[in-house]
Design an enzyme around this catalytic site. Structure first.
Site, short mmCIF file in Angstrom:
data_model
loop_
_atom_site.label_atom_id
_atom_site.label_comp_id
_atom_site.label_asym_id
_atom_site.label_seq_id
_atom_site.Cartn_x
_atom_site.Cartn_y
_atom_site.Cartn_z
N ASN A 77 10.35 4.63 2.15
CA ASN A 77 10.12 3.63 2.89
C ASN A 77 11.43 2.99 3.43
OD1 ASN A 77 7.35 3.89 3.90
ND2 ASN A 77 7.03 3.11 1.60
N CYS B 136 10.40 8.59 -2.13
CA CYS B 136 9.94 9.85 -1.26
C CYS B 136 9.27 10.94 -1.91
CB CYS B 136 11.15 10.47 -0.39
SG CYS B 136 10.64 11.63 0.62
N ARG C 213 0.82 -1.27 -0.10
CA ARG C 213 -0.04 -0.05 -0.09
C ARG C 213 1.01 1.30 0.06
NH1 ARG C 213 -0.76 4.83 2.28
NH2 ARG C 213 -0.13 3.97 4.36
N ASP C 214 1.54 1.55 1.24
CA ASP C 214 2.23 2.61 1.24
C ASP C 214 3.50 2.70 0.26
OD1 ASP C 214 3.24 5.18 2.60
OD2 ASP C 214 4.63 4.22 3.79
N HIS D 109 11.37 6.87 7.28
CA HIS D 109 11.94 7.08 5.95
C HIS D 109 13.41 7.01 5.94
CE1 HIS D 109 7.68 7.86 4.05
NE2 HIS D 109 7.90 6.75 4.71
N HIS E 3 7.61 4.58 11.80
CA HIS E 3 7.63 4.44 10.49
C HIS E 3 8.67 5.30 10.08
CE1 HIS E 3 4.85 4.03 6.57
NE2 HIS E 3 5.77 4.75 6.28
MG MG Z 1 5.69 5.53 4.30
#
Ligand code: MG
Length: 307
Positions: free
Chosen positions: A256, A247, A14-15, A216, A214
């Site tokens: 991520n 990003c 998803r992300d 990055h 979470h």
């Molecule tokens: Mg993310």
């Protein structure tokens, strides 16, 4: 010595995917098949928590089109995984929740940020307004027996307003937990935090609060930040297979943190995750081939090079 367990929340399907712009365009049915393939490979690697999709407008986020069909196939063709895994669906509002519930979703993610400037650009609402919007969404999801995870973006910095007051995330997290969210995922959306700032912010939170992080990897600090968070008592970490998901605030840079890189570090340090690293690599390889992508995970690249 007791083996410490770390829970990985896999956000790649998803992300990760929704932040990839340079992917081979697939027909909708091919895209759905590709996503189901990725999700099931990741779930079969031992990951329990896998983000499966988002109920957002397909004209704005075409990568997430057909999430209802993704869930339908998981339920029909992979009943054992459906029963034993947590497939998370992101919903932005009530309309999204309605669609998610109709599709049989049992695990719902919602999101807001610490920064008004970020939220206004992203969802045309201030943080307060978005919290007001999320209150009934969380309530209704809970009434329907769903578990709820809430993302807070820009905890360590905002692409529009720069530094964010360290205490801001705590206030937003408390409100979301009061509404009924069961877990808060704190996001370094633009990948600016270093372990020092991770410590400064996480120390503000009560130890009993159910938190995930979470990070990055935009500036290469994500894995160091994870280790700092673990030392501060966090045991849930979001990451993305292959490092999928660029990003959006720094063109060409990583977004991520890669699941493979995180797993390698954790396993080498004696942490247990329940996840088979080579199976995650195989999931990444298959995705890379289908979408004609080049995934940034260091471990994955080394794994591929040694095959
Ligand atoms: Mg993310």
């Amino acid at each position: 010595m007791e083996v410490k367990k770390i829970r990985i929340v896999e956000v790649g399907p998803r992300d990760g995917l929704q932040n990839e712009s340079k992917i081979k365009k697939l027909e909708l049915d091919e895209l759905i098949a590709c996503r189901v393939g990725l999700i099931t490979k990741l779930a079969n690697s031992g990951l329990v928590d896998v983000e499966a999709g988002a109920f957002v407008r397909a004209d704005r986020v075409p990568q997430m089109a057909g999430t209802d069909q993704v869930l339908a196939i998981l339920q029909k063709d992979h009943p054992k995984l459906w029963k034993t895994k947590k497939f998370w669906s992101l919903v932005p509002n009530r309309k999204g929740l309605e669609l998610a519930l109709k599709a049989g979703a049992k695990h719902i993610s919602v999101f807001t940020a610490t920064s008004d400037a970020f939220n206004e650009k992203n969802i045309q609402m201030t943080v307060e307004e978005s919290l007001r919007e999320l209150k009934p969404v969380i309530k209704e999801a809970k009434e329907n027996g769903c578990s709820i995870r809430a993302y807070i973006s820009t905890v360590w910095g905002c692409p529009y307003s720069g530094k964010v007051s360290p205490g801001r995330a705590l206030g937003v997290a408390k409100t979301l937990l009061d509404f009924g969210a069961e877990e808060i995922s704190l996001g370094d959306t633009i990948g600016v935090a270093s372990p020092k700032q991770v410590k400064e912010i996480l120390e503000l939170f009560p130890k009993s609060m159910p938190l995930a992080v979470h990070f990055h990897d935009t500036r290469g600090t994500a894995i160091a930040n994870c280790l700092e968070a673990i030392h501060l008592g966090i045991h849930s970490i979001d990451s993305s297979c292959g490092g999928l998901g660029g990003c959006p605030y720094a063109k060409g840079a990583s977004g991520n943190l890669a699941t493979e890189d995180l797993l390698y570090m954790l396993h080498e340090m004696g942490y247990s995750t329940g996840v088979q690293l080579d199976k995650v690599c195989e999931a990444s390889l298959s995705l890379e081939e289908t979408l004609e992508l080049s995934l940034p995970s260091r471990f994955y690249k080394a794994w591929k090079g040694s095959k």
